[in-house]
Write a protein that holds these residues in place. Structure first.
Motif, PDB file in Angstrom:
ATOM      1  N   SER A  83     101.438 138.888  93.322  1.00 47.71           N
ATOM      2  CA  SER A  83     102.347 137.740  93.392  1.00 47.71           C
ATOM      3  C   SER A  83     101.650 136.456  92.950  1.00 47.71           C
ATOM      4  O   SER A  83     102.221 135.648  92.215  1.00 47.71           O
ATOM      5  CB  SER A  83     102.881 137.590  94.814  1.00 47.71           C
ATOM      6  N   THR A  84     100.414 136.286  93.372  1.00 53.87           N
ATOM      7  CA  THR A  84      99.637 135.109  92.969  1.00 53.87           C
ATOM      8  C   THR A  84      99.424 135.097  91.456  1.00 53.87           C
ATOM      9  O   THR A  84      99.634 134.069  90.804  1.00 53.87           O
ATOM     10  CB  THR A  84      98.281 135.083  93.697  1.00 53.87           C
ATOM     11  N   GLU A  85      99.039 136.241  90.910  1.00 55.64           N
ATOM     12  CA  GLU A  85      98.827 136.346  89.458  1.00 55.64           C
ATOM     13  C   GLU A  85     100.122 136.045  88.696  1.00 55.64           C
ATOM     14  O   GLU A  85     100.117 135.315  87.717  1.00 55.64           O
ATOM     15  CB  GLU A  85      98.334 137.750  89.091  1.00 55.64           C
ATOM     16  N   TYR A  86     101.218 136.639  89.162  1.00 56.22           N
ATOM     17  CA  TYR A  86     102.485 136.403  88.482  1.00 56.22           C
ATOM     18  C   TYR A  86     102.904 134.935  88.610  1.00 56.22           C
ATOM     19  O   TYR A  86     103.405 134.351  87.650  1.00 56.22           O
ATOM     20  CB  TYR A  86     103.624 137.314  88.976  1.00 56.22           C
ATOM     21  N   GLY A  87     102.707 134.348  89.775  1.00 48.58           N
ATOM     22  CA  GLY A  87     103.055 132.943  89.971  1.00 48.58           C
ATOM     23  C   GLY A  87     102.331 132.040  88.993  1.00 48.58           C
ATOM     24  O   GLY A  87     102.925 131.126  88.411  1.00 48.58           O
ATOM     25  N   GLN A  88     101.039 132.297  88.807  1.00 50.86           N
ATOM     26  CA  GLN A  88     100.263 131.505  87.847  1.00 50.86           C
ATOM     27  C   GLN A  88     100.796 131.723  86.429  1.00 50.86           C
ATOM     28  O   GLN A  88     100.938 130.776  85.652  1.00 50.86           O
ATOM     29  CB  GLN A  88      98.785 131.882  87.931  1.00 50.86           C
ATOM     30  N   PHE A  89     101.087 132.976  86.107  1.00 51.93           N
ATOM     31  CA  PHE A  89     101.635 133.292  84.786  1.00 51.93           C
ATOM     32  C   PHE A  89     102.951 132.554  84.557  1.00 51.93           C
ATOM     33  O   PHE A  89     103.141 131.912  83.518  1.00 51.93           O
ATOM     34  CB  PHE A  89     101.840 134.811  84.668  1.00 51.93           C
ATOM     35  N   SER A  90     103.857 132.628  85.524  1.00 50.98           N
ATOM     36  CA  SER A  90     105.177 132.029  85.328  1.00 50.98           C
ATOM     37  C   SER A  90     105.113 130.504  85.247  1.00 50.98           C
ATOM     38  O   SER A  90     105.877 129.902  84.489  1.00 50.98           O
ATOM     39  CB  SER A  90     106.151 132.473  86.419  1.00 50.98           C
ATOM     40  N   ARG A  91     104.221 129.901  86.009  1.00 45.80           N
ATOM     41  CA  ARG A  91     104.084 128.434  85.924  1.00 45.80           C
ATOM     42  C   ARG A  91     103.488 128.010  84.582  1.00 45.80           C
ATOM     43  O   ARG A  91     103.853 126.971  84.037  1.00 45.80           O
ATOM     44  CB  ARG A  91     103.227 127.908  87.073  1.00 45.80           C
ATOM     45  N   GLN A  92     102.587 128.813  84.063  1.00 41.01           N
ATOM     46  CA  GLN A  92     101.954 128.468  82.797  1.00 41.01           C
ATOM     47  C   GLN A  92     102.879 128.713  81.602  1.00 41.01           C
ATOM     48  O   GLN A  92     102.839 127.967  80.624  1.00 41.01           O
ATOM     49  CB  GLN A  92     100.670 129.278  82.607  1.00 41.01           C
ATOM     50  N   TRP A  93     103.711 129.758  81.686  1.00 41.85           N
ATOM     51  CA  TRP A  93     104.465 130.191  80.517  1.00 41.85           C
ATOM     52  C   TRP A  93     105.979 130.028  80.657  1.00 41.85           C
ATOM     53  O   TRP A  93     106.737 130.759  80.052  1.00 41.85           O
ATOM     54  CB  TRP A  93     104.106 131.633  80.175  1.00 41.85           C
ATOM     55  N   ASN A  94     106.419 129.035  81.412  1.00 40.87           N
ATOM     56  CA  ASN A  94     107.853 128.765  81.508  1.00 40.87           C
ATOM     57  C   ASN A  94     108.246 127.589  80.608  1.00 40.87           C
ATOM     58  O   ASN A  94     109.339 127.068  80.718  1.00 40.87           O
ATOM     59  CB  ASN A  94     108.273 128.499  82.958  1.00 40.87           C
ATOM     60  N   ASP A  95     107.357 127.232  79.726  1.00 43.36           N
ATOM     61  CA  ASP A  95     107.560 126.088  78.838  1.00 43.36           C
ATOM     62  C   ASP A  95     107.486 126.556  77.380  1.00 43.36           C
ATOM     63  O   ASP A  95     106.453 127.067  76.944  1.00 43.36           O
ATOM     64  CB  ASP A  95     106.471 125.045  79.128  1.00 43.36           C
ATOM     65  N   ALA A  96     108.582 126.379  76.653  1.00 41.16           N
ATOM     66  CA  ALA A  96     108.664 126.860  75.276  1.00 41.16           C
ATOM     67  C   ALA A  96     107.599 126.246  74.375  1.00 41.16           C
ATOM     68  O   ALA A  96     107.017 126.938  73.535  1.00 41.16           O
ATOM     69  CB  ALA A  96     110.054 126.584  74.710  1.00 41.16           C
ATOM     70  N   GLN A  97     107.329 124.970  74.564  1.00 44.88           N
ATOM     71  CA  GLN A  97     106.331 124.320  73.706  1.00 44.88           C
ATOM     72  C   GLN A  97     104.952 124.934  73.914  1.00 44.88           C
ATOM     73  O   GLN A  97     104.237 125.203  72.946  1.00 44.88           O
ATOM     74  CB  GLN A  97     106.288 122.822  73.980  1.00 44.88           C
ATOM     75  N   ARG A  98     104.590 125.171  75.147  1.00 46.52           N
ATOM     76  CA  ARG A  98     103.282 125.769  75.438  1.00 46.52           C
ATOM     77  C   ARG A  98     103.187 127.175  74.836  1.00 46.52           C
ATOM     78  O   ARG A  98     102.163 127.548  74.270  1.00 46.52           O
ATOM     79  CB  ARG A  98     103.030 125.826  76.942  1.00 46.52           C
ATOM     80  N   ILE A  99     104.271 127.931  74.944  1.00 41.46           N
ATOM     81  CA  ILE A  99     104.293 129.281  74.369  1.00 41.46           C
ATOM     82  C   ILE A  99     104.133 129.206  72.856  1.00 41.46           C
ATOM     83  O   ILE A  99     103.330 129.937  72.268  1.00 41.46           O
ATOM     84  CB  ILE A  99     105.595 130.018  74.751  1.00 41.46           C
ATOM     85  N   ALA A 100     104.873 128.304  72.215  1.00 42.26           N
ATOM     86  CA  ALA A 100     104.813 128.168  70.758  1.00 42.26           C
ATOM     87  C   ALA A 100     103.435 127.719  70.284  1.00 42.26           C
ATOM     88  O   ALA A 100     102.982 128.127  69.214  1.00 42.26           O
ATOM     89  CB  ALA A 100     105.883 127.190  70.281  1.00 42.26           C
ATOM     90  N   GLU A 101     102.779 126.892  71.084  1.00 42.19           N
ATOM     91  CA  GLU A 101     101.458 126.382  70.708  1.00 42.19           C
ATOM     92  C   GLU A 101     100.332 127.397  70.936  1.00 42.19           C
ATOM     93  O   GLU A 101      99.291 127.311  70.301  1.00 42.19           O
ATOM     94  CB  GLU A 101     101.142 125.105  71.504  1.00 42.19           C
ATOM     95  N   ARG A 107     100.491 136.158  74.747  1.00 42.05           N
ATOM     96  CA  ARG A 107     100.520 137.614  74.583  1.00 42.05           C
ATOM     97  C   ARG A 107      99.475 138.280  75.478  1.00 42.05           C
ATOM     98  O   ARG A 107      99.767 139.239  76.179  1.00 42.05           O
ATOM     99  CB  ARG A 107     100.285 138.012  73.128  1.00 42.05           C
ATOM    100  N   THR A 108      98.277 137.749  75.476  1.00 39.43           N
ATOM    101  CA  THR A 108      97.204 138.325  76.291  1.00 39.43           C
ATOM    102  C   THR A 108      97.550 138.278  77.769  1.00 39.43           C
ATOM    103  O   THR A 108      97.417 139.282  78.487  1.00 39.43           O
ATOM    104  CB  THR A 108      95.879 137.565  76.031  1.00 39.43           C
ATOM    105  N   GLU A 109      97.999 137.122  78.226  1.00 47.08           N
ATOM    106  CA  GLU A 109      98.346 136.971  79.646  1.00 47.08           C
ATOM    107  C   GLU A 109      99.570 137.805  80.015  1.00 47.08           C
ATOM    108  O   GLU A 109      99.602 138.415  81.091  1.00 47.08           O
ATOM    109  CB  GLU A 109      98.584 135.498  79.980  1.00 47.08           C
ATOM    110  N   ALA A 110     100.555 137.839  79.150  1.00 45.59           N
ATOM    111  CA  ALA A 110     101.756 138.637  79.427  1.00 45.59           C
ATOM    112  C   ALA A 110     101.396 140.112  79.527  1.00 45.59           C
ATOM    113  O   ALA A 110     101.842 140.802  80.454  1.00 45.59           O
ATOM    114  CB  ALA A 110     102.806 138.408  78.347  1.00 45.59           C
ATOM    115  N   ASN A 111     100.583 140.588  78.602  1.00 43.44           N
ATOM    116  CA  ASN A 111     100.173 141.996  78.647  1.00 43.44           C
ATOM    117  C   ASN A 111      99.451 142.316  79.952  1.00 43.44           C
ATOM    118  O   ASN A 111      99.723 143.338  80.579  1.00 43.44           O
ATOM    119  CB  ASN A 111      99.291 142.352  77.454  1.00 43.44           C
TER     120      ASN A 111
END
Length: 135
Positions: A83-101, A107-111
């Protein structure tokens, strides 16, 4: 104990994982906005699922026989780190600009994180839930 609701939520989470895979295959940067929306939607399902497990499922299982109560505590403790790992992932990657950049970092974190989540759900569905239903 009827675990259909938990299984439906698992299916919903796995569907979101498949959506992320499909969008990523189309190009992470190009699909960044859609990916961010799926991350946000999946996070809502996961938060609700974990909350219900913690408030209802695990406390009920503490009243079960010692073997099942021990297994329930083990699953609950394991889920804390996931849950902690997923929480960090979701907070980091819930922003389209950050994903695009940072598409390759996404990809690495999602995998890594989604594999962990997938494996946990499969284990619950195949091992833990049948044990609960048999009790």
């Amino acid at each position: 104990m009827n675990l259909d609701k938990y299984r439906r939520e698992h299916a919903d989470i796995l569907d979101h994982v498949q959506q992320l895979k499909a969008l990523s295959a189309q190009g992470i940067a190009a699909q960044a906005a859609a990916i961010a929306r799926v991350v946000i939607a999946m996070s809502s399902v996961i938060k609700l699922h974990l909350s219900v497990e913690d408030r209802f499922l695990y406390p009920a299982l503490q009243q079960a026989d010692a073997t099942l109560a021990t297994k329930a505590r083990q699953y609950q403790e394991e889920m804390t780190s996931i849950s902690t790992e997923y929480g960090q992932f979701s907070r980091q990657w819930n922003d389209a600009q950050r994903i695009a950049e940072q598409p390759e970092h996404f990809r690495t974190e999602a995998n890594r994180v989604l594999k962990m989540l997938f494996e946990r759900i499969v284990r619950e569905n195949r091992e833990f839930y049948p044990m609960v239903e048999a009790a």
